[in-house]
Design an enzyme around this catalytic site. Structure first.
Site, PDB file in Angstrom:
ATOM      1  CB  THR A  18     -57.722  68.827 -57.396  1.00 17.47           C
ATOM      2  OG1 THR A  18     -56.969  67.701 -57.860  1.00 17.47           O
ATOM      3  CG2 THR A  18     -56.838  70.049 -57.365  1.00 17.47           C
ATOM      4  NE  ARG A  22     -56.427  61.263 -56.487  1.00 16.77           N
ATOM      5  CZ  ARG A  22     -56.487  61.659 -57.751  1.00 16.77           C
ATOM      6  NH1 ARG A  22     -55.367  61.860 -58.426  1.00 16.77           N
ATOM      7  NH2 ARG A  22     -57.648  61.872 -58.338  1.00 16.77           N
ATOM      8  CB  SER A 113     -57.650  59.303 -60.371  1.00 13.66           C
ATOM      9  OG  SER A 113     -57.973  59.686 -61.689  1.00 13.66           O
ATOM     10  CG  HIS A 114     -54.073  59.957 -62.980  1.00 12.43           C
ATOM     11  ND1 HIS A 114     -55.015  60.726 -62.336  1.00 12.43           N
ATOM     12  CD2 HIS A 114     -52.896  60.608 -62.849  1.00 12.43           C
ATOM     13  CE1 HIS A 114     -54.431  61.812 -61.855  1.00 12.43           C
ATOM     14  NE2 HIS A 114     -53.146  61.762 -62.139  1.00 12.43           N
ATOM     15  CE  LYS A 126     -63.796  61.142 -56.829  1.00 13.26           C
ATOM     16  NZ  LYS A 126     -63.642  61.966 -58.031  1.00 13.26           N
ATOM     17  CG  ASP A 278     -58.748  57.429 -65.270  1.00  5.87           C
ATOM     18  OD1 ASP A 278     -59.903  57.099 -65.610  1.00  5.87           O
ATOM     19  OD2 ASP A 278     -58.526  58.230 -64.351  1.00  5.87           O
ATOM     20  CG  ASP A 280     -61.272  57.226 -61.306  1.00  5.09           C
ATOM     21  OD1 ASP A 280     -60.468  57.478 -62.213  1.00  5.09           O
ATOM     22  OD2 ASP A 280     -61.876  58.125 -60.680  1.00  5.09           O
ATOM     23  CG  ASP A 282     -62.010  60.238 -63.523  1.00  2.00           C
ATOM     24  OD1 ASP A 282     -60.980  59.723 -64.006  1.00  2.00           O
ATOM     25  OD2 ASP A 282     -62.009  60.921 -62.481  1.00  2.00           O
ATOM     26  NE  ARG A 283     -57.110  62.119 -64.942  1.00  2.00           N
ATOM     27  CZ  ARG A 283     -55.996  62.798 -64.725  1.00  2.00           C
ATOM     28  NH1 ARG A 283     -54.978  62.694 -65.561  1.00  2.00           N
ATOM     29  NH2 ARG A 283     -55.876  63.599 -63.684  1.00  2.00           N
ATOM     30  CB  THR A 345     -57.267  72.407 -61.945  1.00  4.85           C
ATOM     31  OG1 THR A 345     -56.639  73.008 -63.086  1.00  4.85           O
ATOM     32  CG2 THR A 345     -57.119  70.910 -62.016  1.00  4.85           C
ATOM     33  CD  GLU A 364     -60.129  67.999 -65.324  1.00  7.82           C
ATOM     34  OE1 GLU A 364     -60.377  68.975 -64.607  1.00  7.82           O
ATOM     35  OE2 GLU A 364     -59.918  66.863 -64.876  1.00  7.82           O
ATOM     36  CB  SER A 366     -55.747  66.525 -66.558  1.00 12.60           C
ATOM     37  OG  SER A 366     -56.950  66.913 -65.930  1.00 12.60           O
ATOM     38  CE  LYS A 377     -61.535  63.798 -63.721  1.00 11.00           C
ATOM     39  NZ  LYS A 377     -60.361  64.654 -63.624  1.00 11.00           N
ATOM     40  NE  ARG A 494     -49.621  67.684 -63.921  1.00 10.01           N
ATOM     41  CZ  ARG A 494     -50.563  66.823 -63.580  1.00 10.01           C
ATOM     42  NH1 ARG A 494     -51.781  67.253 -63.319  1.00 10.01           N
ATOM     43  NH2 ARG A 494     -50.299  65.533 -63.513  1.00 10.01           N
TER      44      ARG A 494
END
Length: 541
Positions: A18, A22, A113-114, A126, A278, A280, A282-283, A345, A364, A366, A377, A494
């Site tokens: 998504t 990774r 990311s996380h 990405k 997180d 990078d 974005d969260r 998502t 979202e 997450s 984000k 999930r």
């Protein structure tokens, strides 16, 4: 300068998820692995030749080596100018902004990311397109198709200057700009909010705010924005030095992986707002003294109080949420008489709506929330939004939430993650899919309906199929099932549980208690015990 044409063979595991490709660090260190994927992007996006490319990452292990290879490949593939963050660092939202600001054709973001970092952790890459948004599904498919047939890549033998000092370098016909990774994004965020009002709020009680950067990329951004520009004490930003293994921790801002911060914050005398971001940047996670704010509620509360945020006030023409995210946002949109889009998502679907001018706020479940200031984000944007609301309304985190529930009702929400092997994950999804195709669960569940979620992008017209399976209950409750696209091994199933309660109902109950019957129903419908030998989730968020 000589370029090398390197013979290679395709790898069969380079299909992006998504948000990019990774894998484990060790997989990326496999000879030709990174280069194959990067060349596939250059081949899929010929407009990069003769134009500008942005590059940077979250600083995790292998970040510098990957950045150097990409710069050399950019040179060999005719890129005219590469803009790279100092130290090869850029948060994801800062990179998205830089792509737009520099009018670049696109950019490589080096991040998982996380996911955990370090030599035994994960790495990721990405490609974001012009404007800063994530690559579309069509472009991602094209990159993957090229990666499966690749036979060669080009790389130069360029001697690179240090990336630790800002400055512009001309190297054999290519310009390499090493830029401050923080200042431009800090300026952008300052333009979105009323910094004098937030600064006053912080000065009234300096100990009221604590932020944990989790030894990830947002440390330098947090020090600049919260401390230097808004006046928070330097001690209020914890773990602010980025480390390539995130200090041995898991850089995911949720109450499970950041449990130590959550517990420490609740013991901090006088702290009113806790936040974290997180790997990078974005969260986000938002904490009050007595509860964590569900990302679903956070998005809805920001929408309901958007008039507090200068950049959004008076012009919230549309909002969007990912399909698994609770429908709390829908209630706010209905009251504001604005559209609320439901997407699969993946932030690229929001980016399309943002580019098309359909929405100004999106998020979202997450732990991702953002506005139209970037096409990604933005964790720090969400933190500043909560600061702005608290300063403008004079309310605490708990009071903002309760005022919201009193007006709109509450959507109790929880996510259960099951770590399965690939075969188990596929078996569960196939079993659920058969039930969805029948329109109802294969159990004694009168009035329960099941379907697959499909989506047609209103901007591009592109349609994507099978983006999750939904179970709708007669009382308005909902269960969503999907496999995560961010893992690097096995399959994470999930299950998202949502139980709405009206404004005049009991919205003060414990969410786990409220959702326990729905969790049991979901496990039965999914056949978890028979197909995967599981009844209890590995992680509950």
């Amino acid at each position: 300068m000589s370029f090398k044409e390197v013979d290679t063979i395709a790898f069969d595991d380079q299909k992006p998820g998504t948000a990019g490709l990774r894998k484990s660090v060790k997989r990326f260190q496999t000879p030709h692995y990174l280069e194959n994927f990067v060349q596939s992007v250059f081949d899929a996006v010929p407009a990069l030749k003769g134009d500008t490319l942005v590059l940077g990452g979250d600083g995790r292990f292998y970040n510098r080596e990957a950045a150097a290879s990409i710069i050399r490949m950019a040179h060999a593939n005719g890129v005219q100018r590469v803009v790279v963050g100092q130290g090869a660092l850029l948060s994801t939202p800062a990179a998205a902004h830089l792509i737009a600001q520099e009018q670049a054709t696109g950019g490589f973001l080096l991040t998982a990311s996380h996911n955990p970092g370090g030599p035994d952790g994960d790495f990721g890459i990405k490609f974001n397109v012009a404007g800063g948004g994530q690559a579309s599904a069509e472009l991602t498919d094209r990159i993957h198709a090229i990666s499966q047939a690749i036979e060669r890549y080009w790389i130069s033998e360029l001697s690179l200057p240090s990336l630790d000092e800002t400055g512009q370098h001309e190297i054999d016909g290519m310009v390499l700009d090493v830029v401050d990774p923080v200042s431009a994004h800090a300026d952008l965020l300052e333009a979105q909010f009323d910094f004098p009002r937030i600064r006053q709020w912080l000065s009234e009680k300096p100990e009221r705010f604590v932020f944990d950067a989790l030894h990830a990329i947002t440390g330098p951004y947090a020090r600049e924005i919260f401390c230097r520009r808004l006046g928070a004490p330097m001690a209020s930003v914890l773990n602010s030095q980025p480390k390539d293994d995130f200090g041995g921790g898991h850089p995911d801002p949720n109450p499970h992986d950041a449990a130590g911060f959550v517990q420490g914050f609740r013991k901090t005398s006088g702290a009113e707002l806790g936040a974290a971001s997180d790997g990078d940047g974005d969260r986000n996670m938002i904490l009050g003294p007595h509860r964590m704010v569900s990302p679903c509620d956070s998005l809805a509360v920001i929408a309901a109080n958007h008039d507090c945020i200068p950049a959004l006030a008076g012009n919230l023409k549309g909002v969007a949420r990912s399909m698994p995210t609770s429908r709390a946002l829908d209630e706010v949109a209905r009251s504001l008489e604005i559209p609320c889009h439901e997407t699969p998502t993946g932030w690229r679907f929001f980016a399309s709506l943002l580019e098309g001018g359909h929405i100004r706020l999106c998020g979202e479940e997450s732990f991702g929330t953002s506005s139209d200031h970037v096409r990604e984000k933005d964790g720090l944007w969400a933190v500043l939004a909560w600061m702005q609301m608290m300063a403008a309304r004079g309310l605490s985190v708990d009071e903002l939430l309760e005022a919201h529930w009193r007006r709109f009702g509450r959507h109790y929400f929880v996510r259960h993650d099951f770590a399965l092997n690939s075969e188990q994950g596929e078996a569960v999804i196939q079993y659920l899919g058969k039930q969805a195709d029948q329109g109802h669960p294969d159990t004694e569940s009168p009035g329960h309906l099941m379907d697959r979620f499909h989506y047609t992008d209103p901007v591009s017209g592109h349609r994507v199929e099978n983006q999750g399976i939904r179970l709708s209950c007669p009382d308005g409750a909902r269960v969503v099932f999907r496999l995560s696209g961010t893992g690097t091994k096995g399959a994470t199933l999930r299950i998202y549980l949502e139980q709405p309660v009206p404004a005049d109902g009991d919205w003060r109950r414990d969410r786990q208690t409220v959702l326990a019957p729905l969790a049991q129903k979901a496990a039965e419908v999914a056949g978890l015990k028979s197909l995967a030998g599981r009844e209890t989730a590995d992680v509950i968020i």
